[in-house]
Motif scaffolding. Sequence first.
Motif, PDB file in Angstrom:
ATOM      1  N   ARG A  24      -3.022  13.077   2.967  1.00  0.00           N
ATOM      2  CA  ARG A  24      -4.303  12.369   3.022  1.00  0.00           C
ATOM      3  C   ARG A  24      -4.174  10.887   2.648  1.00  0.00           C
ATOM      4  O   ARG A  24      -4.745  10.026   3.310  1.00  0.00           O
ATOM      5  N   ASP A  25      -3.407  10.573   1.593  1.00  0.00           N
ATOM      6  CA  ASP A  25      -3.272   9.181   1.164  1.00  0.00           C
ATOM      7  C   ASP A  25      -2.616   8.317   2.246  1.00  0.00           C
ATOM      8  O   ASP A  25      -2.998   7.176   2.466  1.00  0.00           O
ATOM      9  N   PHE A  26      -1.614   8.868   2.917  1.00  0.00           N
ATOM     10  CA  PHE A  26      -0.948   8.139   3.991  1.00  0.00           C
ATOM     11  C   PHE A  26      -1.900   7.920   5.164  1.00  0.00           C
ATOM     12  O   PHE A  26      -1.984   6.813   5.717  1.00  0.00           O
ATOM     13  N   LEU A  27      -2.617   8.955   5.539  1.00  0.00           N
ATOM     14  CA  LEU A  27      -3.559   8.836   6.652  1.00  0.00           C
ATOM     15  C   LEU A  27      -4.667   7.833   6.348  1.00  0.00           C
ATOM     16  O   LEU A  27      -5.133   7.121   7.246  1.00  0.00           O
ATOM     17  N   LYS A  28      -5.057   7.726   5.089  1.00  0.00           N
ATOM     18  CA  LYS A  28      -6.065   6.739   4.684  1.00  0.00           C
ATOM     19  C   LYS A  28      -5.524   5.320   4.861  1.00  0.00           C
ATOM     20  O   LYS A  28      -6.233   4.431   5.342  1.00  0.00           O
ATOM     21  N   ILE A  29      -4.273   5.104   4.488  1.00  0.00           N
ATOM     22  CA  ILE A  29      -3.660   3.788   4.679  1.00  0.00           C
ATOM     23  C   ILE A  29      -3.598   3.458   6.168  1.00  0.00           C
ATOM     24  O   ILE A  29      -3.954   2.349   6.590  1.00  0.00           O
TER      25      ILE A  29
ATOM     26  N   GLY B  61      10.123   6.544   0.670  1.00  0.00           N
ATOM     27  CA  GLY B  61      10.514   7.928   0.831  1.00  0.00           C
ATOM     28  C   GLY B  61       9.430   8.898   0.390  1.00  0.00           C
ATOM     29  O   GLY B  61       8.692   8.643  -0.568  1.00  0.00           O
ATOM     30  N   PHE B  62       9.375  10.024   1.100  1.00  0.00           N
ATOM     31  CA  PHE B  62       8.407  11.086   0.835  1.00  0.00           C
ATOM     32  C   PHE B  62       9.112  12.436   0.938  1.00  0.00           C
ATOM     33  O   PHE B  62       9.925  12.642   1.839  1.00  0.00           O
ATOM     34  N   ALA B  63       8.797  13.350   0.034  1.00  0.00           N
ATOM     35  CA  ALA B  63       9.389  14.683   0.081  1.00  0.00           C
ATOM     36  C   ALA B  63       8.883  15.476   1.283  1.00  0.00           C
ATOM     37  O   ALA B  63       9.623  16.253   1.880  1.00  0.00           O
TER      38      ALA B  63
ATOM     39  N   ALA C  46       0.837  -1.208   0.000  1.00  0.00           N
ATOM     40  CA  ALA C  46       0.000   0.000   0.000  1.00  0.00           C
ATOM     41  C   ALA C  46       0.872   1.259   0.000  1.00  0.00           C
ATOM     42  O   ALA C  46       0.603   2.212  -0.752  1.00  0.00           O
ATOM     43  N   LEU C  47       1.921   1.269   0.809  1.00  0.00           N
ATOM     44  CA  LEU C  47       2.806   2.439   0.852  1.00  0.00           C
ATOM     45  C   LEU C  47       3.565   2.612  -0.457  1.00  0.00           C
ATOM     46  O   LEU C  47       3.828   3.742  -0.886  1.00  0.00           O
ATOM     47  N   SER C  48       3.911   1.517  -1.109  1.00  0.00           N
ATOM     48  CA  SER C  48       4.634   1.618  -2.382  1.00  0.00           C
ATOM     49  C   SER C  48       3.809   2.346  -3.437  1.00  0.00           C
ATOM     50  O   SER C  48       4.374   2.924  -4.372  1.00  0.00           O
ATOM     51  N   GLN C  49       2.496   2.321  -3.293  1.00  0.00           N
ATOM     52  CA  GLN C  49       1.610   2.966  -4.262  1.00  0.00           C
ATOM     53  C   GLN C  49       1.561   4.484  -4.108  1.00  0.00           C
ATOM     54  O   GLN C  49       1.173   5.192  -5.040  1.00  0.00           O
ATOM     55  N   ILE C  50       1.961   5.006  -2.948  1.00  0.00           N
ATOM     56  CA  ILE C  50       1.865   6.457  -2.714  1.00  0.00           C
ATOM     57  C   ILE C  50       3.212   7.125  -2.465  1.00  0.00           C
ATOM     58  O   ILE C  50       3.298   8.350  -2.432  1.00  0.00           O
ATOM     59  N   ALA C  51       4.260   6.333  -2.257  1.00  0.00           N
ATOM     60  CA  ALA C  51       5.568   6.891  -1.926  1.00  0.00           C
ATOM     61  C   ALA C  51       6.190   7.608  -3.120  1.00  0.00           C
ATOM     62  O   ALA C  51       5.925   7.264  -4.274  1.00  0.00           O
ATOM     63  N   GLY C  52       7.030   8.570  -2.825  1.00  0.00           N
ATOM     64  CA  GLY C  52       7.777   9.260  -3.865  1.00  0.00           C
ATOM     65  C   GLY C  52       8.892   8.386  -4.424  1.00  0.00           C
ATOM     66  O   GLY C  52       9.241   8.485  -5.585  1.00  0.00           O
TER      67      GLY C  52
END
Length: 142
Positions: free
Chosen positions: A124-129, A115-117, A90-96
């Motif tokens: 929001r996407d992280f909080l949803k996960i 990683g995230f900038a 799930a995190l791989s789908q939103i990470a930078g």
Amino acid sequence: MGNAGDYMIILQLEEDKTISVGSLGDIHFPKGFYVYVGSARKNLDQRIAHHRALRKRRHWHMDYLRSACRFVGAIPIRTKEDLEHKLAHALSQIAGWTTENFGCTDCRCRSHLFGFAENPMHERDFLKIEEDFEINRLDRYF
């Protein structure tokens, strides 16, 4: 659920840095925020405390990165289910970006470090996960 489950550790690297990470060798890490996904089938609180500490014997890939980063926070997910790999996906789908092979030598995941900038705790996407893995997965019990 007791003292077992999965977790996310959030770190901040304040400048680009090349770090020697045990068997992975030298890895270039761009500045930013990092989310590491791990699991502890027992002693979850102690595992998180280990990752939070700066002074320790280096055992896991995360220990090498932690020595260069500011600890931002930890998110425990108390469960008997094995959610670590689903959470990493799930995190791989939103990470930078991801750091190849980091923290996943015992599985088939591409990485367990993302990683995230910007601070993902404000995204929001992280909080949803986080919500899905901590709370919404329990809907089936109600």
